[in-house]
Write an enzyme that holds these catalytic residues in place. Structure first.
Site, PDB file in Angstrom:
ATOM      1  N   TRP A 195       0.856  -1.192   0.000  1.00 48.98           N
ATOM      2  CA  TRP A 195       0.000   0.000   0.000  1.00 48.98           C
ATOM      3  C   TRP A 195       0.895   1.246   0.000  1.00 48.98           C
ATOM      4  CZ3 TRP A 195      -1.160   3.535   4.269  1.00 48.98           C
ATOM      5  CH2 TRP A 195      -2.159   4.463   3.929  1.00 48.98           C
ATOM      6  N   ASP A 362     -16.349  11.018  -2.234  1.00 50.95           N
ATOM      7  CA  ASP A 362     -15.666   9.794  -1.784  1.00 50.95           C
ATOM      8  C   ASP A 362     -16.354   9.242  -0.539  1.00 50.95           C
ATOM      9  OD1 ASP A 362     -13.267   7.983  -0.988  1.00 50.95           O
ATOM     10  OD2 ASP A 362     -12.630   8.833  -2.906  1.00 50.95           O
ATOM     11  N   ASP A 474     -14.332   0.625  -4.777  1.00 52.83           N
ATOM     12  CA  ASP A 474     -13.164   0.327  -3.942  1.00 52.83           C
ATOM     13  C   ASP A 474     -13.210  -1.090  -3.387  1.00 52.83           C
ATOM     14  OD1 ASP A 474     -10.811   0.865  -2.589  1.00 52.83           O
ATOM     15  OD2 ASP A 474     -11.523   2.783  -1.816  1.00 52.83           O
ATOM     16  N   ASP A 542      -2.909   5.192  -3.356  1.00 51.56           N
ATOM     17  CA  ASP A 542      -3.302   6.189  -2.361  1.00 51.56           C
ATOM     18  C   ASP A 542      -2.151   7.142  -2.087  1.00 51.56           C
ATOM     19  OD1 ASP A 542      -5.826   5.304  -2.123  1.00 51.56           O
ATOM     20  OD2 ASP A 542      -5.603   4.400  -0.138  1.00 51.56           O
TER      21      ASP A 542
HETATM   22  C1  GLA Z   1      -9.307   3.691  -0.051  1.00 54.09           C
HETATM   23  C2  GLA Z   1      -9.067   4.435  -1.336  1.00 54.09           C
HETATM   24  C3  GLA Z   1      -8.989   5.918  -1.057  1.00 54.09           C
HETATM   25  C4  GLA Z   1     -10.269   6.369  -0.417  1.00 54.09           C
HETATM   26  C5  GLA Z   1     -10.521   5.562   0.831  1.00 54.09           C
HETATM   27  C6  GLA Z   1     -11.871   5.870   1.424  1.00 54.09           C
HETATM   28  O1  GLA Z   1      -8.219   3.782   0.785  1.00 54.09           O
HETATM   29  O2  GLA Z   1      -7.924   3.971  -1.962  1.00 54.09           O
HETATM   30  O3  GLA Z   1      -8.742   6.632  -2.247  1.00 54.09           O
HETATM   31  O4  GLA Z   1     -11.318   6.233  -1.325  1.00 54.09           O
HETATM   32  O5  GLA Z   1     -10.473   4.167   0.582  1.00 54.09           O
HETATM   33  O6  GLA Z   1     -12.103   5.133   2.555  1.00 54.09           O
END
Ligand code: GLA
Length: 781
Positions: A195, A362, A474, A542
C-alpha cells in the site's frame, strides 16, 4: 495471420512470429518466438536439434531414446512423462493418478476471438487457433486457444479442460499458458510493492531454478502485479529483445520462470494453485483466464507500446474506450469523512471556477459512516450530511456545471452495519473461528447469489436515483478465511469469488454504459487487465506524493497505458510521506494520467489558484496527447532524473516531462530528448509555471531593499500574491536534433537568480511542449 502447414503452426503479428509444431509423438513443440520471419521459413531449421542421447534422462518412447520431454522446448507439458520442470498442470485424473499426457488430436481456426463463458477477455482479435489435445488414455481433452492481435503484436493464450470420464477429475493446477524460450541471459522484471508503494519495478537475473511471481491475497494485489517481462541482458528502454506477459485476471495469479540445466527458460502463467482445487464431474469443463504475450526487439518501450495499444484497443471497451476522461475533484484528501453538503458544495464551486469537470464524492456519504468503523454495506444516504438526499446534492452540482461521481465499496461489510446485523452469514468467515478484520471490515461472500443480487440492486439503485456519471469502486482488504457456506469444495472459493465479482460488475455497469468506472483497491491493489475489462481507469495509488508517483506510475507504465491511471494533485506536505513538493511538480507528474485534484481548495493561495487554473487549461489542451499519445520513458543519463514523454497520434506534437528527484550541486548540462516525432521542424517551449518566492528562504534578503523574516507575515503575504516566472526556454530545431537531445539552460548553482536559470532544486520539474512548425517548408516535408 495464422497459417498451418504439415502440422506446423505459424502465428504472425505485424512485427512478430510465433511458431510451433506437432512432434512425431503428438506433443506440441515450441519452435520460435521473435521478430517477424520471412514467409515460408522452414520450422525444421529453427527447431531444436535433438541428436544426442543424454545421460540419465527418461525417454518418452523406446523407439527414440533421444526424445526426452525434459530437454525439449514445449508449448505444453504434463506430469509423469519425464519432464521434471514446472508443469502447467497438476491434475488428479479420473483414475486417481497424477499422470496425464495430452497429445494432438485436432485443430481449427476461427475468425476473431472466441468469447469466454465465465471470465472477461480481450476483444477484437483477428483470428483464433484452437488446438485440441487428448490424454493418451483417459477421456479428457485440453483445448489450447491462441488468438492473434496483429496490430498490437500480441498473442493471447488460454486453456479449457473437459472431463468426459464418468469419474471426477480434480484440477489442482491449470495454467493459462506455458512456453519454453531460449535463454538470452534473461532478466526478470516484476512490479512489486505494498500500500502507498505500488508497482515498483524490480529486476533480477534468471538463474537456474524457479522464480515465482504470485499473489495469494484474493486479488491480483499490490504485492506482485500479474504483469512481468523477460528481457535480454543487453536490453535498454530503446533496444534489445523484451518479452512481456500479463493475465486477464483479478484474483490470485502465479507465474513461474524456470531456467533448466539446458538453458531453456520455461514461462507459465495463470491462476495461482495456492489453495486451489476444482472438481470436474463428467461433461464439465474449466476455462483458464486469458494470458497475454508480446515481444519487441525495440527494448522496454517497444514492449510497452505493444501492451498499451493492446489495452486501449482490445481490453478497455464500451463508451469510454479512447474517450477523453474528465478532470475531477475528489473529496477524500480534501475532507476525508468530515463533511456535510454545505462544505462539499463550497469545494465544488471552487473546483468549477478553476475549470474542473467532475465532482467525486468519496467515502462517508452513506449509513453511519463517519469513520471507517461503521456503515459499509448500508447504501442509504446519511441524512445528517445530506438532509435533502443525494439527488438534491447531485442536482446542485449539475446546476454548477459539474458531473457527479460517487465512491462505493460494495464487496465489503463492517460488523457495525445493519447489513451485518441482518446477515452475518454473508460475510466470509470460518464457521468455527473468529473472523479476522482488516480496516474494521469483512469481505462479503460473492460466491453467494443472494449477496451478488443485493449488491447489484443496492448499487444500481444509488446510481439511478442520483444520476451518477462516475463510480469509484473500492476494495480495501485482502481475503483471509477463504471459505464459503455455499461451496461444497472450498478449493473453489478464490476463483468463484472473482467470477462472482465479474458477474456483479457486468450486471451493474452493463445496463449503464455511460458511467465511467474507476476501480480502486486501496489504490492499486487490483490494477489488472481483468478489472480494466470493466473499468477504463484504476486509482493508481493512495500515495499522491509526486516523487513516489514517479516510481508507481513509472512502474505501471511498462504494461498499462496512461489512460488507465488515475493521478491527482494533492496537498504538500504529502499526506503519505510528509514530503514538500512544488505545486508545479505535483501537476507535471499527475498530468501523465487521468487527471484530477484531491485537496482542500480553500487553502490555495490566490497565486496557487491562478496556477491551478493555468494547469487545468493546459491539461485540457493536451489531454488527448497525455491520455492516448505514445508514451515512452527515455533513458536518463543521470540517476537523479526521470524523463517521460507522450507523442500525439499524428506524431506532430509531444509533451515531455523532465523530473529531478534530488538536486546535485553545480549540476552539469541537462539535455532534453524527444523521440518518435515526424521529421520536420519543431518549436520547443517550457510550459510556463510559477516559482513561489518562499522557496528562496533567507536568500530573498539579497534582493529585497528591506530585511524580511523568511518565515514572517510579510513573506507569507508576498508568497500568497506574488510569484516569479520559472525559467521559460524556447527553441526551434528539427526532430532529428530533438532525437539526439538539446542542452537546456543551467540549473541554479548558488550564484543568484535570473529568468534563464532553471530553479529546480529537490523535486523540481518542467514540462516541455513540442509542436511542429507549419511553415511551407515544414508542410512540404
Ligand atoms: C481507499 C481508497 C482511497 C479512499 C478511501 C476511502 O483507501 O484507496 O482513495 O477512497 O479508501 O475510505
Amino acid at each position: 495471420m495464422i497459417s498451418v502447414k504439415d502440422q506446423v503452426f505459424r502465428l504472425d503479428t505485424a512485427e512478430t512470429t510465433y511458431l510451433f509444431r506437432v512432434t512425431k509423438f503428438g506433443h506440441l513443440e515450441h519452435v520460435y518466438y521473435g521478430p517477424l520471419l520471412a514467409p515460408g521459413e522452414d520450422a525444421r531449421v529453427l527447431a531444436q536439434k535433438n541428436t544426442a542421447l543424454l545421460g540419465n534422462s527418461v525417454a518418452y518412447d523406446e523407439s527414440d531414446v533421444s526424445y526426452c520431454l525434459d530437454h525439449m522446448y514445449l508449448e505444453w507439458s504434463d506430469n509423469g512423462r519425464g519432464d521434471y520442470r514446472q508443469s502447467p498442470t497438476e491434475l488428479k485424473m479420473p483414475d486417481g493418478t497424477f499422470t496425464s499426457d495430452f497429445v494432438y488430436a485436432a485443430h481449427e481456426m476461427v475468425d476473431g476471438p472466441v468469447p469466454m463463458r465465465t471470465l472477461p477477455s480481450a476483444y477484437g482479435g483477428d483470428q483464433t487457433l484452437v488446438i485440441t489435445l487428448r490424454d493418451t488414455t483417459a477421456p479428457v481433452t485440453l483445448a489450447l486457444y491462441y488468438t492473434v492481435y496483429a496490430k498490437a503484436n500480441v498473442i493471447t493464450r488460454r486453456a479449457v479442460l473437459t472431463n468426459e470420464s464418468r469419474k471426477p477429475l480434480v484440477i489442482r493446477r491449470l495454467m493459462s499458458m506455458m512456453v519454453d524460450l531460449s535463454d538470452e541471459k534473461f532478466h526478470l522484471y516484476t512490479l512489486d510493492g505494498d500500500w502507498i508503494k505500488e508497482a515498483h519495478l524490480h529486476c533480477r537475473p534468471v538463474e537456474y531454478g524457479v522464480l515465482t511471481n504470485a499473489s495469494n491475497t484474493g486479488a491480483s494485489s499490490n504485492r506482485h502485479n500479474p504483469a512481468f517481462m523477460l528481457a535480454a541482458a543487453a536490453a535498454t528502454e530503446e533496444t534489445g529483445n523484451v518479452y512481456g506477459f500479463n493475465l486477464v485476471y483479478s484474483g490470485n495469479h502465479a507465474s513461474y520462470i524456470e531456467k533448466n540445466r539446458r538453458d531453456i527458460v520455461r514461462v507459465a502463467t495463470g491462476i495461482n494453485p495456492h489453495c486451489f482445487e476444482w472438481v470436474l464431474e463428467q461433461g464439465g469443463s474449466f476455462e483458464t483466464p486469458e494470458a497475454v504475450l508480446t515481444f519487441s526487439n525495440r527494448g522496454f518501450n517497444g514492449m510497452s507500446r505493444n501492451m498499451h495499444y493492446f489495452v486501449n484497443e482490445h481490453i478497455v471497451r464500451g463508451h469510454w474506450q479512447k474517450r477523453e476522461r474528465p478532470i475531477l475533484i475528489n473529496s477524500w484528501e480534501a475532507y476525508y469523512f468530515d463533511y456535510d453538503e454545505g462544505k462539499l458544495l463550497q469545494l465544488a464551486k471552487k473546483a468549477k471556477e478553476l475549470g474542473m469537470e467532475l465532482f467525486v464524492l468519496d467515502d462517508g456519504w452513506f449509513g453511519r459512516r463517519d469513520d471507517d468503523r461503521a456503515g459499509l454495506g448500508d447504501y442509504t444516504v446519511n441524512r445528517k450530511k445530506f438532509p435533502r438526499g443525494l439527488k438534491a446534492f447531485a442536482d446542485q452540482l449539475r446546476k454548477l456545471g459539474l458531473a457527479f461521481g460517487i465512491w462505493v465499496e460494495p464487496e465489503m461489510v463492517n460488523p457495525d452495519s445493519d447489513l451485518y446485523r441482518q446477515h452475518p452469514e454473508w460475510a466470509v468467515h470460518h464457521p468455527e473461528k473468529k473472523p479476522l478484520l482488516a480496516r474494521n471490515q469483512l469481505v462479503l461472500d460473492l460466491c453467494r447469489k443472494e449477496v451478488r443480487d443485493y449488491i447489484v440492486e443496492q448499487v444500481g439503485r444509488v446510481l439511478d436515483e442520483a444520476g451518477v456519471s462516475y463510480v469509484k469502486w473500492d476494495m480495501n482488504r485482502a481475503v483471509a478465511e477463504a471459505c464459503s457456506g455455499v461451496l461444497e469444495h472450498q478449493g473453489e472459493f478464490y476463483h468463484r469469488y472473482i467470477i462472482g465479482l465479474y458477474e456483479v460488475l457486468a450486471r451493474v455497469f452493463g445496463p449503464r454504459p455511460q458511467i465511467l468506472l474507476e476501480s480502486c483497491s486501496s489504490g492499486g491493489n487490483r490494477f489488472d487487465l481483468g478489472m480494466l475489462c470493466f473499468s477504463p481507469q484504476v486509482w493508481t495509488s493512495d500515495n499522491t506524493d509526486p516523487v513516489e508517483r514517479l516510481k508507481i506510475q513509472g512502474g505501471l507504465s511498462y504494461f498499462y497505458p496512461l489512460s488507465t491511471m488515475g493521478a491527482h494533485v494533492a496537498q504538500s506536505p504529502s499526506s503519505q510521506t510528509l514530503r514538500i513538493t512544488p505545486l508545479s511538480t505535483r501537476f507535471n507528474v499527475a498530468c501523465f494520467g487521468c487527471f484530477g485534484y484531491e485537496l482542500d481548495l480553500r487553502f490555495l493561495t490566490p497565486e496557487e489558484k491562478k496556477e491551478v487554473k493555468e494547469q487545468i487549461a493546459f491539461y485540457k489542451k493536451y489531454r488527448r496527447v497525455f491520455q492516448y499519445g505514445t508514451f515512452s520513458r527515455l533513458p536518463a543519463a543521470k540517476p537523479n532524473k526521470v524523463f517521460w514523454q507522450c507523442v500525439s497520434e499524428d506524431k506532430n506534437t509531444a509533451v515531455a516531462g523532465f523530473f529531478q528527484t534530488q538536486v546535485v550541486p553545480a549540476e552539469t548540462d541537462d539535455r532534453l530528448r524527444v523521440a518518435g516525432l515526424d521529421a520536420g521542424e519543431y518549436v520547443v517551449r517550457t510550459r510556463p509555471q510559477r516559482l513561489h518566492v518562499g522557496r528562496f528562504g533567507s536568500l530573498i534578503n539579497h534582493i529585497s531593499p528591506v530585511t524580511l523574516d523568511p518565515e514572517g507575515f510579510i513573506m507569507q503575504q508576498i508568497n500568497r500574491y506574488y510569484s516569479l516566472p520559472d525559467c521559460v526556454e524556447e527553441y526551434r530545431c528539427s526532430a532529428a536534433a530533438l532525437d539526439v537531445g538539446i542542452p537546456l539552460n543551467n540549473q541554479f548553482s548558488g550564484t543568484g537568480y535570473n529568468e534563464n536559470i532553471r530553479m529546480l532544486s529537490d523535486f523540481g520539474s518542467n514540462l516541455y511542449i513540442v509542436e511542429k512548425v507549419n511553415t511551407e517548408e515544414g508542410e512540404d516535408e
